[in-house]
Design a protein around this motif. Structure first.
Motif, PDB file in Angstrom:
ATOM      1  N   MET A  16       0.822  -1.213   0.000  1.00 40.62           N
ATOM      2  CA  MET A  16       0.000   0.000   0.000  1.00 40.62           C
ATOM      3  C   MET A  16       0.853   1.258   0.000  1.00 40.62           C
ATOM      4  O   MET A  16       0.386   2.337  -0.365  1.00 40.62           O
ATOM      5  CB  MET A  16      -0.957   0.003   1.203  1.00 40.62           C
ATOM      6  CG  MET A  16      -0.305   0.167   2.555  1.00 40.62           C
ATOM      7  SD  MET A  16      -0.180   1.904   3.082  1.00 40.62           S
ATOM      8  CE  MET A  16       0.498   1.727   4.732  1.00 40.62           C
ATOM      9  N   ASP A  73      -2.836  -4.589   5.505  1.00 37.10           N
ATOM     10  CA  ASP A  73      -1.595  -4.111   4.884  1.00 37.10           C
ATOM     11  C   ASP A  73      -0.414  -4.997   5.259  1.00 37.10           C
ATOM     12  O   ASP A  73       0.411  -5.351   4.406  1.00 37.10           O
ATOM     13  CB  ASP A  73      -1.293  -2.682   5.338  1.00 37.10           C
ATOM     14  CG  ASP A  73      -2.304  -1.658   4.854  1.00 37.10           C
ATOM     15  OD1 ASP A  73      -2.948  -1.894   3.812  1.00 37.10           O
ATOM     16  OD2 ASP A  73      -2.438  -0.613   5.523  1.00 37.10           O
ATOM     17  N   ARG A  82      -6.300   1.023  -1.484  1.00 37.00           N
ATOM     18  CA  ARG A  82      -5.498  -0.189  -1.298  1.00 37.00           C
ATOM     19  C   ARG A  82      -5.528  -1.077  -2.539  1.00 37.00           C
ATOM     20  O   ARG A  82      -4.608  -1.862  -2.749  1.00 37.00           O
ATOM     21  CB  ARG A  82      -6.013  -0.989  -0.110  1.00 37.00           C
ATOM     22  CG  ARG A  82      -5.572  -0.639   1.303  1.00 37.00           C
ATOM     23  CD  ARG A  82      -4.702   0.521   1.479  1.00 37.00           C
ATOM     24  NE  ARG A  82      -4.164   0.625   2.830  1.00 37.00           N
ATOM     25  CZ  ARG A  82      -4.115   1.754   3.522  1.00 37.00           C
ATOM     26  NH1 ARG A  82      -4.588   2.877   3.008  1.00 37.00           N
ATOM     27  NH2 ARG A  82      -3.561   1.782   4.721  1.00 37.00           N
TER      28      ARG A  82
END
Length: 255
Positions: free
Chosen positions: A41, A132, A229
């Motif tokens: 990300m 993430d 994302r």
């Protein structure tokens, strides 16, 4: 007949369970490999950088919940065992929230000036950053559907106005836009906006909404697209005026 969508926001005990579960999953990822792994990300960040970021956010929120007032952000750790440091901060946050009265007054950066604000904000913060962290190591576990829908709702109600106040770049929608979570049944209507104003947002229960364009997908697909994302085209379906969709992505949605 389809069941009504789950009410949003969730209750505070549910948010506590989310924070504990997602923080534990984040910590497990730290123990599964090198902290030098890059985070997709934000490729300039390593997993160590992400750990410091989330650990500092947890400690900042703990200061606010403990005092009920706005607080300075803590300094980054120096020479710390990052996995242990992260777990200590997550535990302190859970302890502070567990001792807090959700309805008590507390500073928050959104319109809600109650302790409840921080239950929701930290649940969403921890869930997205857990995703993430896992993505740095391989395919991440999905964000649970109702939690993701709650995240979409919080982003539109809190993070979008905050980004507009800080950066002055909200989406300028030429016409109304409907966002629809196909798996949970939640829908949001974003009104047309111009002159630098933030679109007005309304949450609906899945009923038909009068909008010039619709963006549909799973709640997780919507959430991760809005947080930049994933590429929206990979997860979402567009109906109606594509220019309205371009307007959405052309503005700043989060801080």
């Amino acid at each position: 007949m389809n069941a009504a969508p789950h009410p949003l926001p969730l209750d505070c005990p549910a948010y506590l369970r989310v924070i504990q579960r997602e923080a534990e999953a984040f910590a497990q990822t730290l123990g599964a490999g090198s902290l030098d792994r890059r985070v997709p990300m934000s490729p300039e960040w390593t997993l160590a950088d992400l750990t410091v970021h989330l650990g500092l956010v947890h400690r900042w929120a703990t200061r606010i919940v403990t005092s009920g007032e706005q607080a300075d952000r803590p300094d980054p750790p120096e020479g710390a065992d990052l996995p242990a440091w992260f777990e200590q901060g997550a535990r302190a946050l859970l302890d502070a929230l567990s001792a807090a009265e959700p309805e008590a007054g507390c500073w928050g950066f959104g319109p809600e000036q109650r302790m409840a604000f921080w239950f929701r904000r930290q649940a969403q913060e921890t869930a997205v950053h857990r995703h993430d962290a896992q993505e740095a190591a391989g395919p991440p576990e999905p964000i649970e559907a109702v939690l993701a829908a709650d995240g979409v709702d919080e982003l539109l109600a809190v993070m979008l106005p905050r980004a507009a106040a800080r950066f002055g770049e909200p989406p300028q929608l030429r016409a109304a836009l409907r966002l629809h979570a196909t798996d949970t049944g939640h829908s949001w209507l974003l009104g047309s906006s111009s002159g630098g104003h933030t679109p007005e947002v309304s949450l609906f229960d899945g009923a038909a909404l009068d909008a010039s364009a619709r963006l549909s997908g799973t709640a997780e697909g919507l959430l991760l697209s809005l947080w930049r994302r994933i590429e929206p085209a990979a997860a979402l379906t567009v109906d109606g005026d594509p220019g309205v969709i371009e307007d959405l992505w052309g503005g700043r949605l989060t801080t």
